[in-house]
Design an enzyme around this catalytic site. Sequence first.
Site, mmCIF file in Angstrom:
data_model
loop_
_atom_site.group_PDB
_atom_site.id
_atom_site.type_symbol
_atom_site.label_atom_id
_atom_site.label_comp_id
_atom_site.label_asym_id
_atom_site.label_seq_id
_atom_site.Cartn_x
_atom_site.Cartn_y
_atom_site.Cartn_z
ATOM 1 N N SER A 1 9.960 17.378 -2.911
ATOM 2 C CA SER A 1 8.556 17.662 -2.590
ATOM 3 C C SER A 1 8.261 19.151 -2.645
ATOM 4 O O SER A 1 8.949 19.951 -2.017
ATOM 5 C CB SER A 1 8.214 17.189 -1.176
ATOM 6 O OG SER A 1 8.295 15.810 -1.080
ATOM 7 N N HIS B 1 4.586 14.795 -6.114
ATOM 8 C CA HIS B 1 5.610 14.189 -6.961
ATOM 9 C C HIS B 1 4.946 13.672 -8.227
ATOM 10 O O HIS B 1 4.214 12.676 -8.179
ATOM 11 C CB HIS B 1 6.278 13.008 -6.241
ATOM 12 C CG HIS B 1 7.227 13.436 -5.168
ATOM 13 N ND1 HIS B 1 8.582 13.438 -5.346
ATOM 14 C CD2 HIS B 1 7.014 13.894 -3.925
ATOM 15 C CE1 HIS B 1 9.160 13.866 -4.241
ATOM 16 N NE2 HIS B 1 8.237 14.146 -3.358
ATOM 17 N N HIS C 1 10.865 7.158 -3.268
ATOM 18 C CA HIS C 1 11.296 7.110 -1.866
ATOM 19 C C HIS C 1 11.287 5.683 -1.330
ATOM 20 O O HIS C 1 10.424 4.878 -1.713
ATOM 21 C CB HIS C 1 10.372 7.947 -0.981
ATOM 22 C CG HIS C 1 10.353 9.401 -1.312
ATOM 23 N ND1 HIS C 1 9.555 9.916 -2.298
ATOM 24 C CD2 HIS C 1 11.043 10.449 -0.791
ATOM 25 C CE1 HIS C 1 9.741 11.230 -2.361
ATOM 26 N NE2 HIS C 1 10.648 11.580 -1.465
ATOM 27 N N TYR D 1 10.345 4.803 1.565
ATOM 28 C CA TYR D 1 9.149 4.545 2.381
ATOM 29 C C TYR D 1 7.932 4.111 1.555
ATOM 30 O O TYR D 1 6.941 3.636 2.103
ATOM 31 C CB TYR D 1 8.787 5.753 3.255
ATOM 32 C CG TYR D 1 8.459 7.034 2.508
ATOM 33 C CD1 TYR D 1 7.280 7.166 1.778
ATOM 34 C CD2 TYR D 1 9.331 8.111 2.544
ATOM 35 C CE1 TYR D 1 6.982 8.336 1.100
ATOM 36 C CE2 TYR D 1 9.055 9.285 1.871
ATOM 37 C CZ TYR D 1 7.871 9.394 1.146
ATOM 38 O OH TYR D 1 7.586 10.540 0.472
ATOM 39 N N GLU D 2 8.016 4.263 0.240
ATOM 40 C CA GLU D 2 6.899 3.813 -0.599
ATOM 41 C C GLU D 2 6.870 2.287 -0.704
ATOM 42 O O GLU D 2 5.912 1.706 -1.202
ATOM 43 C CB GLU D 2 7.015 4.438 -1.997
ATOM 44 C CG GLU D 2 6.787 5.950 -1.974
ATOM 45 C CD GLU D 2 7.101 6.600 -3.311
ATOM 46 O OE1 GLU D 2 6.267 6.474 -4.218
ATOM 47 O OE2 GLU D 2 8.167 7.228 -3.436
ATOM 48 N N ALA E 1 12.996 18.665 0.120
ATOM 49 C CA ALA E 1 12.379 19.408 1.219
ATOM 50 C C ALA E 1 12.888 18.761 2.497
ATOM 51 O O ALA E 1 12.976 17.540 2.580
ATOM 52 C CB ALA E 1 10.870 19.303 1.132
ATOM 53 N N MET F 1 13.831 12.537 3.993
ATOM 54 C CA MET F 1 13.568 11.119 3.715
ATOM 55 C C MET F 1 14.081 10.697 2.344
ATOM 56 O O MET F 1 13.544 9.760 1.733
ATOM 57 C CB MET F 1 12.054 10.857 3.797
ATOM 58 C CG MET F 1 11.419 11.329 5.096
ATOM 59 S SD MET F 1 9.631 11.170 5.064
ATOM 60 C CE MET F 1 9.193 12.024 6.585
ATOM 61 N N SER F 2 15.109 11.358 1.856
ATOM 62 C CA SER F 2 15.577 11.042 0.494
ATOM 63 C C SER F 2 17.067 11.344 0.348
ATOM 64 O O SER F 2 17.803 11.370 1.323
ATOM 65 C CB SER F 2 14.782 11.880 -0.523
ATOM 66 O OG SER F 2 15.092 13.249 -0.385
ATOM 67 N N ASN G 1 10.147 23.282 7.150
ATOM 68 C CA ASN G 1 9.563 23.387 8.495
ATOM 69 C C ASN G 1 10.680 23.358 9.522
ATOM 70 O O ASN G 1 11.776 22.891 9.245
ATOM 71 C CB ASN G 1 8.598 22.226 8.747
ATOM 72 C CG ASN G 1 9.259 20.879 8.525
ATOM 73 O OD1 ASN G 1 9.477 20.478 7.380
ATOM 74 N ND2 ASN G 1 9.619 20.213 9.590
ATOM 75 N N HIS H 1 2.613 17.441 5.855
ATOM 76 C CA HIS H 1 2.996 17.461 4.442
ATOM 77 C C HIS H 1 2.481 18.748 3.778
ATOM 78 O O HIS H 1 3.113 19.278 2.874
ATOM 79 C CB HIS H 1 2.459 16.215 3.727
ATOM 80 C CG HIS H 1 2.989 16.010 2.335
ATOM 81 N ND1 HIS H 1 4.352 15.941 2.060
ATOM 82 C CD2 HIS H 1 2.365 15.882 1.147
ATOM 83 C CE1 HIS H 1 4.515 15.775 0.750
ATOM 84 N NE2 HIS H 1 3.338 15.751 0.174
HETATM 85 N N1 HPA Z 1 11.404 15.562 8.649
HETATM 86 C C1 HPA Z 1 11.674 14.660 7.673
HETATM 87 N N2 HPA Z 1 11.482 14.898 6.399
HETATM 88 C C2 HPA Z 1 11.017 16.089 6.046
HETATM 89 C C3 HPA Z 1 10.722 17.077 6.994
HETATM 90 C C4 HPA Z 1 10.923 16.793 8.373
HETATM 91 O O1 HPA Z 1 10.674 17.619 9.271
HETATM 92 N N3 HPA Z 1 10.276 18.154 6.319
HETATM 93 C C5 HPA Z 1 10.303 17.833 4.999
HETATM 94 N N4 HPA Z 1 10.754 16.576 4.833
#
Ligand code: HPA
Length: 278
Positions: A33, A64, A86, A88-89, A116, A217-218, A241, A253
Amino acid sequence: MQNFITLAQIDEAAQAIKSRISIQPVVGIILGSGLNGLADSVQNPVYIPYGEVPHFPVSTVEGHAGRFVIGELEGKPVLVMQGRIHYYEGYTMQQVTLPIRVMQRMGIPNLIVTNAAGGVNPNFTPGDVMLITDQINFVGMGGLNPLIGPNFDEIGFRFSDMSQPYDREYADLARKIAKEKGITLQEGVYTGLSGPSFESPADLRFLHMVGTDAVGMSTVPEVIIARHGNMRVLGISGISNKANLDGSTITSHVEVMEAGKIITPKIETIVRGMLHVM
Ligand code: HPA
């Protein structure tokens, strides 16, 4: 038993890609991402949207693009995934990892995964890059391992070794490149969750306690499939973050995409350096 993707279907997808290119990629690169930029540097690019590949799911997430970019980077033939799929999709773990299977059937021996991630290690700052030294398969431990289903004996063993998910020699080379280029390279363990909600403060304190440095998440399912087929893997997280262990800030996001702008040039430098040794 569920309907699992067959080797014939994987080969059909691999063949569809091969028929549109005239080079043999030696490195697969997955861009996370906000890290799409590197795909724009590919020379003599052939673009193949995932929707044009048989049996492929299409990435639905903002940031993406959802296509292969195949060409040369640093003179090396590469297959870049601009956008990943992903869990989650709503896709199955087999669909999420289908691109890795296709790479294997195309004869691509190396994989660079980027993502990310939230920085759980308190020493990390947004904008940092982290060499992934190991991973926690949180989703898979609960029953969603991407290898569940009939084993492809042609590719790997039923009980796949995971003692070295990330190639140690490649990790050493990445450290060396970062040092030469003046990039501070953090290191640590990436934990893969399903998402799409971000973590609660209690989730994050738990993840910290079990040894997580970065959370996302990947990546984890992709690396499991890559290792099943004996690909050599380099993994890099962009820390977008700071994980919010005390609930004092909100993760978004937008924040992830913004940090990507600082992270992209650093990851690009490391990836370019790695392409000379892969
Ligand atoms: N948590 C989960 N997935 C992420 C995060 C996060 O803080 N930042 C970017 N992808």
